[in-house]
Design a protein around this motif. Structure first.
Motif, PDB file in Angstrom:
ATOM      1  N   ARG A 266     -12.482   8.210   2.445  1.00 16.50           N
ATOM      2  CA  ARG A 266     -11.578   7.296   3.095  1.00 16.50           C
ATOM      3  C   ARG A 266     -12.267   6.155   3.833  1.00 16.50           C
ATOM      4  NH1 ARG A 266      -6.615   8.149   1.388  1.00 16.50           N
ATOM      5  NH2 ARG A 266      -5.641   7.847   3.407  1.00 16.50           N
ATOM      6  N   SER A 267     -13.549   6.090   3.784  1.00 14.31           N
ATOM      7  CA  SER A 267     -14.197   5.042   4.546  1.00 14.31           C
ATOM      8  C   SER A 267     -15.437   4.560   3.815  1.00 14.31           C
ATOM      9  CB  SER A 267     -14.590   5.560   5.927  1.00 14.31           C
ATOM     10  OG  SER A 267     -15.475   4.656   6.536  1.00 14.31           O
ATOM     11  N   LEU A 268     -15.613   3.236   3.831  1.00 17.07           N
ATOM     12  CA  LEU A 268     -16.792   2.683   3.191  1.00 17.07           C
ATOM     13  C   LEU A 268     -18.062   3.114   3.913  1.00 17.07           C
ATOM     14  CD1 LEU A 268     -17.256   0.980   0.732  1.00 17.07           C
ATOM     15  CD2 LEU A 268     -17.104  -1.074   2.129  1.00 17.07           C
TER      16      LEU A 268
ATOM     17  N   PHE B 176      -1.837   0.870  -4.407  1.00 19.35           N
ATOM     18  CA  PHE B 176      -0.758  -0.096  -4.189  1.00 19.35           C
ATOM     19  C   PHE B 176       0.263   0.062  -5.312  1.00 19.35           C
ATOM     20  CE2 PHE B 176      -4.636  -1.792  -2.433  1.00 19.35           C
ATOM     21  CZ  PHE B 176      -4.257  -2.328  -1.216  1.00 19.35           C
TER      22      PHE B 176
ATOM     23  N   PRO C 236       0.837  -1.217   0.000  1.00 18.76           N
ATOM     24  CA  PRO C 236       0.000   0.000   0.000  1.00 18.76           C
ATOM     25  C   PRO C 236       0.864   1.257   0.000  1.00 18.76           C
ATOM     26  CG  PRO C 236      -0.076  -1.065   2.151  1.00 18.76           C
ATOM     27  CD  PRO C 236       0.706  -1.968   1.262  1.00 18.76           C
TER      28      PRO C 236
ATOM     29  N   ARG D 218     -15.613  -3.505   3.985  1.00 20.83           N
ATOM     30  CA  ARG D 218     -16.922  -3.598   4.656  1.00 20.83           C
ATOM     31  C   ARG D 218     -17.176  -2.300   5.413  1.00 20.83           C
ATOM     32  NH1 ARG D 218     -16.252  -6.885  10.162  1.00 20.83           N
ATOM     33  NH2 ARG D 218     -16.959  -4.893  10.944  1.00 20.83           N
TER      34      ARG D 218
ATOM     35  N   ILE E 222      -7.464  -6.701   1.435  1.00 23.21           N
ATOM     36  CA  ILE E 222      -8.133  -5.540   2.025  1.00 23.21           C
ATOM     37  C   ILE E 222      -9.492  -5.997   2.553  1.00 23.21           C
ATOM     38  CG2 ILE E 222      -8.769  -3.137   1.615  1.00 23.21           C
ATOM     39  CD1 ILE E 222      -7.589  -3.587  -1.282  1.00 23.21           C
ATOM     40  N   LEU E 223      -9.848  -5.529   3.725  1.00 30.65           N
ATOM     41  CA  LEU E 223     -11.173  -5.835   4.263  1.00 30.65           C
ATOM     42  C   LEU E 223     -12.127  -4.732   3.835  1.00 30.65           C
ATOM     43  CD1 LEU E 223     -12.956  -7.664   5.918  1.00 30.65           C
ATOM     44  CD2 LEU E 223     -12.247  -6.429   7.983  1.00 30.65           C
TER      45      LEU E 223
ATOM     46  N   GLU F 140     -14.463   3.839  -0.635  1.00 31.20           N
ATOM     47  CA  GLU F 140     -13.174   3.686   0.045  1.00 31.20           C
ATOM     48  C   GLU F 140     -12.105   3.518  -1.026  1.00 31.20           C
ATOM     49  OE1 GLU F 140     -13.297   1.031   3.415  1.00 31.20           O
ATOM     50  OE2 GLU F 140     -11.233   0.386   3.020  1.00 31.20           O
ATOM     51  N   PHE F 141     -10.978   4.139  -0.808  1.00 34.54           N
ATOM     52  CA  PHE F 141      -9.962   4.202  -1.855  1.00 34.54           C
ATOM     53  C   PHE F 141      -8.631   3.662  -1.333  1.00 34.54           C
ATOM     54  CE2 PHE F 141      -6.682   6.349  -4.316  1.00 34.54           C
ATOM     55  CZ  PHE F 141      -7.159   6.235  -5.609  1.00 34.54           C
ATOM     56  N   HIS F 142      -7.953   2.845  -2.143  1.00 31.68           N
ATOM     57  CA  HIS F 142      -6.635   2.317  -1.780  1.00 31.68           C
ATOM     58  C   HIS F 142      -5.722   2.427  -2.999  1.00 31.68           C
ATOM     59  CE1 HIS F 142      -7.929   0.185   1.992  1.00 31.68           C
ATOM     60  NE2 HIS F 142      -9.098   0.309   1.385  1.00 31.68           N
TER      61      HIS F 142
END
Lengths: 155, 148
Positions: B53-55, B64, B43, B147, B144-145, B60-62
């Protein structure tokens, strides 16, 4: 796998996770192991590595649930197992039950209720002990501290 | 020694709250998800303003990166399932494919010419995105979790 699953589950649940969250923590630990296989230097330590990772995932889920952690923060990679997790063992648990019997009340009853009923609510403990609900948390902390003293020689 | 670890040991000794069979089955399934020869993408911090930044707030965004590739992964809740989309930079070119992996299913898509991809109806839970780009080894994100 069966050697590890039960201990991983208990570690996740003991951190206060409900069954769905604990399942995510345990599964996350297995998935982290898959992606880290090349970096695990000692295959004999894989159980301890899984427990350490389960604990980190559980703590992360707890913090996320409390809004203390942004959702997209990844946990640091586990490079060394945490030796403290060696106490998560049935023999240690049996010894702790013996030592719990030496504690006075209300600690004995409170801790038995708490340990034997992972999803028990403070209201249920309060009703059983006849104390205000607001007293349960502080009383539990005091009783666990006494238990911890009794366990000082187990690791 | 932590309280949690003592409590865990005592529950194991008492035989209360055993691990559910479904959790053990999921662990078995996880063992089949290793992608031999793949390169693990670590990441990297997302750029400011690149997404919420949060579901909990809907998306939600990441981001890598590994082996010269950057993969972005964005989740969006849609009727209890996930829409997963993102971008591979630089675009992996013809013959490449993107695989959205979960412990229970995998879905593949050919990326657009610009490297974009999108997949719908992904169950909430753990997921990883792999960019297959033969003859080079696949690049795969950390799990990645996803949820609320």
């Amino acid at each position: 796998m069966a050697r590890f699953d039960g201990r991983m589950w208990s570690v996740a649940r003991a951190h206060g996770l409900n069954p769905a969250d604990a399942a995510d923590a345990v599964q996350g630990a297995w998935l982290r192991m898959i992606e880290s296989l090349d970096g695990i230097r000692d295959p004999e330590a894989i159980g301890a590595w899984l427990l350490t990772t389960t604990r980190r995932e559980a703590v992360r889920l707890c913090r996320k649930a409390r809004g203390e952690l942004p959702a997209d923060v990844d946990p640091p990679e586990v490079t060394e197992p945490d030796p403290a997790l060696a106490v998560v063992d049935a023999d240690v648990g049996r010894e702790m039950w013996r030592r719990l019997a030496t504690l006075g009340e209300p600690c004995q009853t409170l801790l038995r209720l708490y340990v034997l009923n992972p999803d028990v609510r403070y209201g249920q403990i309060a009703a059983r002990l006849g104390i205000p609900v607001g007293s349960v948390g502080p009383a539990k902390a005091r009783c666990l501290a006494k238990l911890r003293v009794l366990a000082h020689d187990l690791l | 020694m932590s309280d949690e670890l003592l409590v865990a040991a005592m529950r194991i000794a008492a035989g209360v709250d055993p691990v559910p069979a479904a959790v053990s089955a999921d662990a078995c399934a996880a063992l089949g998800l290793q992608l031999p020869g793949s390169i693990l993408a670590a990441p990297v911090p997302a750029e400011p303003g690149s997404g919420t930044r949060s579901l909990l707030s809907g998306t939600e965004f990441h981001r890598f990166a590994a082996d010269g590739l950057t993969l972005t992964v964005e989740f969006e809740l849609d009727a209890g399932l996930l829409r997963v989309s993102g971008q591979v930079t630089p675009p992996p070119g013809p013959g490449a494919w993107i695989e959205i992996r979960t412990p229970h299913l995998g879905k593949t898509r050919a990326p657009s010419d610009a490297g974009g991809y999108a997949v719908t109806s992904i169950p909430i839970g753990w997921l990883s995105v792999a960019c297959h780009r033969p003859p080079d080894p696949p690049v795969v994100t950390r799990w990645i979790l996803a949820r609320p």
